[in-house]
Design a protein around this motif. Sequence first.
Motif, PDB file in Angstrom:
ATOM      1  N   VAL A 162      -1.877  27.636  37.873  1.00  0.00           N
ATOM      2  CA  VAL A 162      -2.363  27.630  36.491  1.00  0.00           C
ATOM      3  C   VAL A 162      -2.748  26.225  36.027  1.00  0.00           C
ATOM      4  O   VAL A 162      -3.739  26.042  35.309  1.00  0.00           O
ATOM      5  CB  VAL A 162      -1.280  28.224  35.549  1.00  0.00           C
ATOM      6  N   ASN A 163      -2.002  25.221  36.466  1.00  0.00           N
ATOM      7  CA  ASN A 163      -2.190  23.861  35.947  1.00  0.00           C
ATOM      8  C   ASN A 163      -3.382  23.132  36.551  1.00  0.00           C
ATOM      9  O   ASN A 163      -3.578  23.139  37.763  1.00  0.00           O
ATOM     10  CB  ASN A 163      -0.941  23.010  36.217  1.00  0.00           C
ATOM     11  N   LEU A 164      -4.158  22.493  35.685  1.00  0.00           N
ATOM     12  CA  LEU A 164      -5.141  21.510  36.131  1.00  0.00           C
ATOM     13  C   LEU A 164      -4.503  20.129  35.981  1.00  0.00           C
ATOM     14  O   LEU A 164      -3.963  19.801  34.924  1.00  0.00           O
ATOM     15  CB  LEU A 164      -6.419  21.586  35.292  1.00  0.00           C
ATOM     16  N   GLU A 165      -4.549  19.341  37.058  1.00  0.00           N
ATOM     17  CA  GLU A 165      -3.933  18.013  37.077  1.00  0.00           C
ATOM     18  C   GLU A 165      -4.994  16.942  36.793  1.00  0.00           C
ATOM     19  O   GLU A 165      -6.195  17.207  36.911  1.00  0.00           O
ATOM     20  CB  GLU A 165      -3.284  17.765  38.450  1.00  0.00           C
ATOM     21  N   PRO A 166      -4.560  15.731  36.434  1.00  0.00           N
ATOM     22  CA  PRO A 166      -5.537  14.680  36.106  1.00  0.00           C
ATOM     23  C   PRO A 166      -6.545  14.414  37.227  1.00  0.00           C
ATOM     24  O   PRO A 166      -7.719  14.164  36.955  1.00  0.00           O
ATOM     25  CB  PRO A 166      -4.668  13.451  35.822  1.00  0.00           C
ATOM     26  N   GLU A 167      -6.098  14.482  38.509  1.00  0.00           N
ATOM     27  CA  GLU A 167      -7.036  14.199  39.607  1.00  0.00           C
ATOM     28  C   GLU A 167      -8.167  15.221  39.672  1.00  0.00           C
ATOM     29  O   GLU A 167      -9.249  14.942  40.196  1.00  0.00           O
ATOM     30  CB  GLU A 167      -6.311  14.126  40.959  1.00  0.00           C
ATOM     31  N   ASP A 168      -7.927  16.439  39.136  1.00  0.00           N
ATOM     32  CA  ASP A 168      -8.980  17.455  39.121  1.00  0.00           C
ATOM     33  C   ASP A 168     -10.109  17.059  38.164  1.00  0.00           C
ATOM     34  O   ASP A 168     -11.246  17.518  38.299  1.00  0.00           O
ATOM     35  CB  ASP A 168      -8.405  18.819  38.714  1.00  0.00           C
ATOM     36  N   ILE A 169      -9.788  16.218  37.194  1.00  0.00           N
ATOM     37  CA  ILE A 169     -10.777  15.715  36.237  1.00  0.00           C
ATOM     38  C   ILE A 169     -11.343  14.370  36.700  1.00  0.00           C
ATOM     39  O   ILE A 169     -12.562  14.136  36.670  1.00  0.00           O
ATOM     40  CB  ILE A 169     -10.144  15.527  34.834  1.00  0.00           C
ATOM     41  N   LEU A 170     -10.444  13.496  37.147  1.00  0.00           N
ATOM     42  CA  LEU A 170     -10.821  12.101  37.408  1.00  0.00           C
ATOM     43  C   LEU A 170     -11.722  11.925  38.632  1.00  0.00           C
ATOM     44  O   LEU A 170     -12.295  10.863  38.831  1.00  0.00           O
ATOM     45  CB  LEU A 170      -9.553  11.246  37.580  1.00  0.00           C
ATOM     46  N   GLN A 171     -11.833  12.971  39.473  1.00  0.00           N
ATOM     47  CA  GLN A 171     -12.732  12.876  40.629  1.00  0.00           C
ATOM     48  C   GLN A 171     -14.195  13.052  40.233  1.00  0.00           C
ATOM     49  O   GLN A 171     -15.093  12.926  41.076  1.00  0.00           O
ATOM     50  CB  GLN A 171     -12.352  13.937  41.684  1.00  0.00           C
ATOM     51  N   SER A 172     -14.459  13.313  38.955  1.00  0.00           N
ATOM     52  CA  SER A 172     -15.847  13.477  38.496  1.00  0.00           C
ATOM     53  C   SER A 172     -16.623  12.169  38.682  1.00  0.00           C
ATOM     54  O   SER A 172     -16.079  11.072  38.578  1.00  0.00           O
ATOM     55  CB  SER A 172     -15.860  13.848  37.009  1.00  0.00           C
ATOM     56  N   SER A 173     -17.921  12.329  38.912  1.00  0.00           N
ATOM     57  CA  SER A 173     -18.785  11.160  39.127  1.00  0.00           C
ATOM     58  C   SER A 173     -18.918  10.277  37.883  1.00  0.00           C
ATOM     59  O   SER A 173     -19.311   9.120  37.989  1.00  0.00           O
ATOM     60  CB  SER A 173     -20.172  11.607  39.586  1.00  0.00           C
ATOM     61  N   VAL A 174     -18.565  10.810  36.691  1.00  0.00           N
ATOM     62  CA  VAL A 174     -18.689   9.971  35.494  1.00  0.00           C
ATOM     63  C   VAL A 174     -17.700   8.811  35.505  1.00  0.00           C
ATOM     64  O   VAL A 174     -17.865   7.836  34.760  1.00  0.00           O
ATOM     65  CB  VAL A 174     -18.514  10.769  34.166  1.00  0.00           C
ATOM     66  N   PHE A 175     -16.660   8.910  36.343  1.00  0.00           N
ATOM     67  CA  PHE A 175     -15.678   7.819  36.412  1.00  0.00           C
ATOM     68  C   PHE A 175     -16.060   6.774  37.444  1.00  0.00           C
ATOM     69  O   PHE A 175     -15.366   5.777  37.600  1.00  0.00           O
ATOM     70  CB  PHE A 175     -14.277   8.398  36.717  1.00  0.00           C
ATOM     71  N   ASN A 176     -17.139   7.012  38.211  1.00  0.00           N
ATOM     72  CA  ASN A 176     -17.556   6.045  39.217  1.00  0.00           C
ATOM     73  C   ASN A 176     -18.305   4.887  38.563  1.00  0.00           C
ATOM     74  O   ASN A 176     -19.090   5.091  37.668  1.00  0.00           O
ATOM     75  CB  ASN A 176     -18.476   6.710  40.259  1.00  0.00           C
ATOM     76  N   GLN A 220     -11.050  11.387  28.172  1.00  0.00           N
ATOM     77  CA  GLN A 220     -11.788  10.234  28.699  1.00  0.00           C
ATOM     78  C   GLN A 220     -13.115  10.682  29.309  1.00  0.00           C
ATOM     79  O   GLN A 220     -14.149  10.026  29.132  1.00  0.00           O
ATOM     80  CB  GLN A 220     -10.946   9.508  29.762  1.00  0.00           C
ATOM     81  N   TYR A 221     -13.063  11.802  30.032  1.00  0.00           N
ATOM     82  CA  TYR A 221     -14.287  12.356  30.634  1.00  0.00           C
ATOM     83  C   TYR A 221     -15.323  12.638  29.542  1.00  0.00           C
ATOM     84  O   TYR A 221     -16.499  12.278  29.662  1.00  0.00           O
ATOM     85  CB  TYR A 221     -13.977  13.645  31.405  1.00  0.00           C
ATOM     86  N   ILE A 222     -14.891  13.323  28.460  1.00  0.00           N
ATOM     87  CA  ILE A 222     -15.814  13.704  27.389  1.00  0.00           C
ATOM     88  C   ILE A 222     -16.438  12.463  26.749  1.00  0.00           C
ATOM     89  O   ILE A 222     -17.653  12.413  26.519  1.00  0.00           O
ATOM     90  CB  ILE A 222     -15.088  14.573  26.331  1.00  0.00           C
ATOM     91  N   ASP A 223     -15.597  11.450  26.485  1.00  0.00           N
ATOM     92  CA  ASP A 223     -16.119  10.207  25.892  1.00  0.00           C
ATOM     93  C   ASP A 223     -17.205   9.587  26.766  1.00  0.00           C
ATOM     94  O   ASP A 223     -18.231   9.121  26.266  1.00  0.00           O
ATOM     95  CB  ASP A 223     -14.980   9.191  25.696  1.00  0.00           C
ATOM     96  N   ARG A 224     -16.977   9.574  28.075  1.00  0.00           N
ATOM     97  CA  ARG A 224     -17.955   8.975  28.994  1.00  0.00           C
ATOM     98  C   ARG A 224     -19.188   9.856  29.142  1.00  0.00           C
ATOM     99  O   ARG A 224     -20.311   9.359  29.185  1.00  0.00           O
ATOM    100  CB  ARG A 224     -17.311   8.753  30.369  1.00  0.00           C
ATOM    101  N   ARG A 225     -18.965  11.170  29.231  1.00  0.00           N
ATOM    102  CA  ARG A 225     -20.089  12.100  29.444  1.00  0.00           C
ATOM    103  C   ARG A 225     -21.031  12.093  28.242  1.00  0.00           C
ATOM    104  O   ARG A 225     -22.247  12.248  28.399  1.00  0.00           O
ATOM    105  CB  ARG A 225     -19.541  13.511  29.707  1.00  0.00           C
ATOM    106  N   LYS A 226     -20.486  11.915  27.043  1.00  0.00           N
ATOM    107  CA  LYS A 226     -21.312  11.892  25.837  1.00  0.00           C
ATOM    108  C   LYS A 226     -22.313  10.738  25.851  1.00  0.00           C
ATOM    109  O   LYS A 226     -23.363  10.811  25.202  1.00  0.00           O
ATOM    110  CB  LYS A 226     -20.422  11.771  24.593  1.00  0.00           C
ATOM    111  N   GLU A 227     -21.984   9.686  26.581  1.00  0.00           N
ATOM    112  CA  GLU A 227     -22.864   8.510  26.646  1.00  0.00           C
ATOM    113  C   GLU A 227     -23.979   8.676  27.678  1.00  0.00           C
ATOM    114  O   GLU A 227     -24.896   7.871  27.730  1.00  0.00           O
ATOM    115  CB  GLU A 227     -22.039   7.256  27.002  1.00  0.00           C
TER     116      GLU A 227
END
Length: 289
Positions: A275-289, A229-236
């Motif tokens: 070792v694990n990256l969780e969804p919140e580690d991605i979803l806190q990016s500003s692209v989701f704001n 989802q991040y990649i799709d939004r960041r590409k725009e």
Amino acid sequence: MNTAPINLQEEYAKTEIAKILNLLDEELVGLAPVKSRIREISALLLIDKLRRNLGITSANPGLHMSFTGSPGTGKTTVGLKMADILYQLGYIKKGHLLTVTRDDLVGQYIGHTAPKTKEVLKKAMGGVLFIDEAYYLYKPDNERDYGAEAIEILLQVMENQRDELVVILAGYKEPMDKFYESNPGLSSRIANHIDFPDYSTEELLKIAKIMLDEQQYQLTPQAEVALAQYIDRRKEKPLFANARSVKNALDRARMRQANRIFDSRGQVLTKKELVNLEPEDILQSSVFN
């Protein structure tokens, strides 16, 4: 003229080209048209070498190249592999790749550009000179700009010292097309134009997993969905740089993971949590704001 038959497979094996092309396949996700073009160029160069060995005269194959495409699509990596191929086939003596930009070639005042450009060319001799964002060399709107002087010196070397130096001009496709229109002398000296396509979301996700695996991290299934989802939004958004943007996103995700773990200190940590990256580690990016 030598008329002895040639074992093509033996000659191919001697050059180690197969190993380089296989590495290109393994190390670079996607880019099928680019890989296909590099194989075609490699085949032409190998056959040309065999023809010369048999005394069959032919025009030297043009070796200067143009790589066009967005940032982060593997242009420098492919340039390095191309330098290896040219070296293995004996078209260049050293096989190194020197990456430069306008600032390395163009001076700030009269008499400054020629020595700068010649110094760079001296370092690059025997290898490949990779000029990134090459269109910045030409600034027709500024009559006090010295980029044209650097281009003139480049043209002379590309023509007169073809056996000692290969030049790769790289940059965004549209500005590069305009650059060649304004500099037909450059365009005529480039035999191989290779366009690098943008990566798909699936390819960028695969690249992300490779990057994380190298650092012994992994995405949970939910985090993988979040990264797609991040990649799709960041590409725009502006200034998207394909694999480079994904690398930056992963660096920030790792920082958020570290902060998340640190904030919950006091508990016993498992290897899995480190070792694990969780969804919140991605979803806190500003692209989701």
